[in-house]
Design a protein around this motif. Structure first.
Motif, PDB file in Angstrom:
ATOM      1  N   LYS A  71     -32.246  43.282 -42.270  1.00  0.00           N
ATOM      2  CA  LYS A  71     -32.920  43.671 -41.287  1.00  0.00           C
ATOM      3  C   LYS A  71     -34.830  43.164 -40.541  1.00  0.00           C
ATOM      4  O   LYS A  71     -34.869  43.099 -40.121  1.00  0.00           O
ATOM      5  CB  LYS A  71     -32.690  45.566 -40.855  1.00  0.00           C
ATOM      6  CG  LYS A  71     -33.824  45.707 -39.714  1.00  0.00           C
ATOM      7  CD  LYS A  71     -33.267  47.142 -39.988  1.00  0.00           C
ATOM      8  CE  LYS A  71     -34.329  47.843 -38.442  1.00  0.00           C
ATOM      9  NZ  LYS A  71     -34.141  48.964 -38.501  1.00  0.00           N
ATOM     10  N   ARG A 119     -34.151  39.450 -40.154  1.00  0.00           N
ATOM     11  CA  ARG A 119     -34.211  39.524 -38.780  1.00  0.00           C
ATOM     12  C   ARG A 119     -35.440  39.861 -37.980  1.00  0.00           C
ATOM     13  O   ARG A 119     -35.596  38.971 -36.887  1.00  0.00           O
ATOM     14  CB  ARG A 119     -33.015  40.409 -37.933  1.00  0.00           C
ATOM     15  CG  ARG A 119     -31.730  40.029 -38.513  1.00  0.00           C
ATOM     16  CD  ARG A 119     -30.342  40.751 -38.108  1.00  0.00           C
ATOM     17  NE  ARG A 119     -30.469  41.901 -37.964  1.00  0.00           N
ATOM     18  CZ  ARG A 119     -30.336  42.963 -39.018  1.00  0.00           C
ATOM     19  NH1 ARG A 119     -29.319  42.106 -40.126  1.00  0.00           N
ATOM     20  NH2 ARG A 119     -29.921  44.117 -38.957  1.00  0.00           N
ATOM     21  N   GLU A 136     -38.015  37.421 -38.318  1.00  0.00           N
ATOM     22  CA  GLU A 136     -36.868  35.827 -37.241  1.00  0.00           C
ATOM     23  C   GLU A 136     -37.569  35.911 -35.729  1.00  0.00           C
ATOM     24  O   GLU A 136     -38.165  35.189 -35.150  1.00  0.00           O
ATOM     25  CB  GLU A 136     -35.803  35.826 -37.713  1.00  0.00           C
ATOM     26  CG  GLU A 136     -35.353  34.628 -36.956  1.00  0.00           C
ATOM     27  CD  GLU A 136     -33.794  34.350 -37.797  1.00  0.00           C
ATOM     28  OE1 GLU A 136     -32.962  34.286 -36.405  1.00  0.00           O
ATOM     29  OE2 GLU A 136     -33.195  34.562 -38.969  1.00  0.00           O
ATOM     30  N   ARG A 137     -37.896  37.489 -35.262  1.00  0.00           N
ATOM     31  CA  ARG A 137     -37.565  37.245 -33.935  1.00  0.00           C
ATOM     32  C   ARG A 137     -39.668  37.219 -33.866  1.00  0.00           C
ATOM     33  O   ARG A 137     -40.152  36.584 -32.618  1.00  0.00           O
ATOM     34  CB  ARG A 137     -37.751  38.793 -33.865  1.00  0.00           C
ATOM     35  CG  ARG A 137     -35.669  39.597 -33.054  1.00  0.00           C
ATOM     36  CD  ARG A 137     -35.628  40.156 -33.061  1.00  0.00           C
ATOM     37  NE  ARG A 137     -37.011  40.843 -31.707  1.00  0.00           N
ATOM     38  CZ  ARG A 137     -36.394  43.021 -32.539  1.00  0.00           C
ATOM     39  NH1 ARG A 137     -35.697  43.200 -32.872  1.00  0.00           N
ATOM     40  NH2 ARG A 137     -37.419  43.462 -31.631  1.00  0.00           N
TER      41      ARG A 137
END
Length: 86
Positions: free
Chosen positions: A15, A18, A21-22
């Motif tokens: 998580k 991610r 990355e966002r």
């Protein structure tokens, strides 16, 4: 069945990856938007074109980056020169 601590850590790490990355994608989009606005504005206003070209010449030191900006620098120089011809 309860998940093990290792499974919980792996899930949390995935998580986090991610989310990072966002965040990076968001930062990239922001840079593109700001760059686009600055460039289009500078190409319309000779003083801003001159200032942006000077900033880029000072700040962009890597040869590979300088090569990437050759076309833009020519456009900025042309936009700045338009004021000199008036």
């Amino acid at each position: 069945m309860a998940r093990s601590i290792d499974q919980q850590i792996a899930t949390t790490q995935a998580k986090l990856a991610r989310l990072k990355e966002r965040q990076k994608a968001s930062e990239t989009r922001r840079k593109i938007i700001v760059g686009s606005v600055v460039i289009s504005n500078a190409l319309k206003e000779p003083d801003k074109a001159r200032a942006l070209a000077a900033l880029l010449r000072r700040a962009v030191t890597r040869e590979v980056d300088q090569k990437e900006l050759v076309g833009l620098m020519a456009e900025l120089d042309e936009a700045a020169a338009r004021a000199d011809r008036k």
